[in-house]
Design a protein around this motif. Structure first.
Motif, PDB file in Angstrom:
ATOM      1  N   ALA A  19     -29.767  68.106-101.776  1.00 53.47           N
ATOM      2  CA  ALA A  19     -30.475  67.009-102.449  1.00 53.47           C
ATOM      3  C   ALA A  19     -31.406  67.545-103.542  1.00 53.47           C
ATOM      4  O   ALA A  19     -31.463  66.987-104.646  1.00 53.47           O
ATOM      5  CB  ALA A  19     -31.264  66.196-101.423  1.00 53.47           C
ATOM      6  N   ARG A  20     -32.124  68.629-103.248  1.00 48.76           N
ATOM      7  CA  ARG A  20     -33.026  69.209-104.255  1.00 48.76           C
ATOM      8  C   ARG A  20     -32.246  69.747-105.443  1.00 48.76           C
ATOM      9  O   ARG A  20     -32.648  69.577-106.595  1.00 48.76           O
ATOM     10  CB  ARG A  20     -33.870  70.319-103.633  1.00 48.76           C
ATOM     11  N   ALA A  21     -31.152  70.443-105.179  1.00 43.23           N
ATOM     12  CA  ALA A  21     -30.335  70.996-106.262  1.00 43.23           C
ATOM     13  C   ALA A  21     -29.773  69.875-107.131  1.00 43.23           C
ATOM     14  O   ALA A  21     -29.794  69.965-108.361  1.00 43.23           O
ATOM     15  CB  ALA A  21     -29.209  71.853-105.691  1.00 43.23           C
ATOM     16  N   LEU A  22     -29.283  68.812-106.494  1.00 39.39           N
ATOM     17  CA  LEU A  22     -28.753  67.674-107.251  1.00 39.39           C
ATOM     18  C   LEU A  22     -29.836  67.065-108.124  1.00 39.39           C
ATOM     19  O   LEU A  22     -29.612  66.779-109.306  1.00 39.39           O
ATOM     20  CB  LEU A  22     -28.173  66.633-106.289  1.00 39.39           C
ATOM     21  N   ASN A  23     -31.037  66.902-107.591  1.00 36.38           N
ATOM     22  CA  ASN A  23     -32.149  66.343-108.348  1.00 36.38           C
ATOM     23  C   ASN A  23     -32.481  67.210-109.561  1.00 36.38           C
ATOM     24  O   ASN A  23     -32.687  66.703-110.667  1.00 36.38           O
ATOM     25  CB  ASN A  23     -33.374  66.193-107.442  1.00 36.38           C
TER      26      ASN A  23
END
Length: 135
Positions: A19-23
């Motif tokens: 989720a952090r990488a996608l953000n």
């Protein structure tokens, strides 16, 4: 780097990292979807003083290249860096290329140099500086 997850299980940590990488990657490419991230993992041992390197594998090389190209003009949050994955030989080539660039700049101070091409296929272009004649 990408902040370390504080979750308890490896599945939760993996989910938070994804989720952090996608953000972060959405700051570079708004059209990116969760399905575009095929694999994500961290390298090295976990340390308290800094985050580990996060490797993100994307669904296509075109998407990867677009993200790398757009990274230059984009501010990336959380003090993260997006860099291409290079083999040891490619990293050594990069080091020797930029040493050669420094040598060229020193040898020809009246010229400018432009780096063209992606890592592994870089080349130098000499740009001669115009000098205005003194009157």
């Amino acid at each position: 780097g990408l902040v370390e997850s504080s979750a308890n299980t490896s599945e939760e940590k993996q989910g938070e990292d994804r989720a952090r990488a996608l953000n972060i990657l959405k700051h570079v490419d708004q059209s990116l979807k969760a399905e575009d991230i095929r694999v994500i993992y961290r390298t090295g041992k976990k340390r308290e003083d800094r985050a580990r390197l996060t490797i993100v594998k994307l669904s296509s090389s075109k998407l990867r290249n677009d993200i790398l190209k757009n990274t230059r003009g984009t501010s990336i949050p959380e003090n993260c860096k997006i860099r291409p994955d290079l083999t040891k030989a490619e990293r050594e080539d990069e080091i020797s290329f930029f040493k050669r660039l420094a040598d060229c700049k020193e040898a020809k101070p009246n010229s400018g140099f432009r780096v063209v091409g992606p890592p592994g296929h870089r080349r130098l272009m000499e740009i001669r500086k115009l000098t205005v004649p003194q009157a």
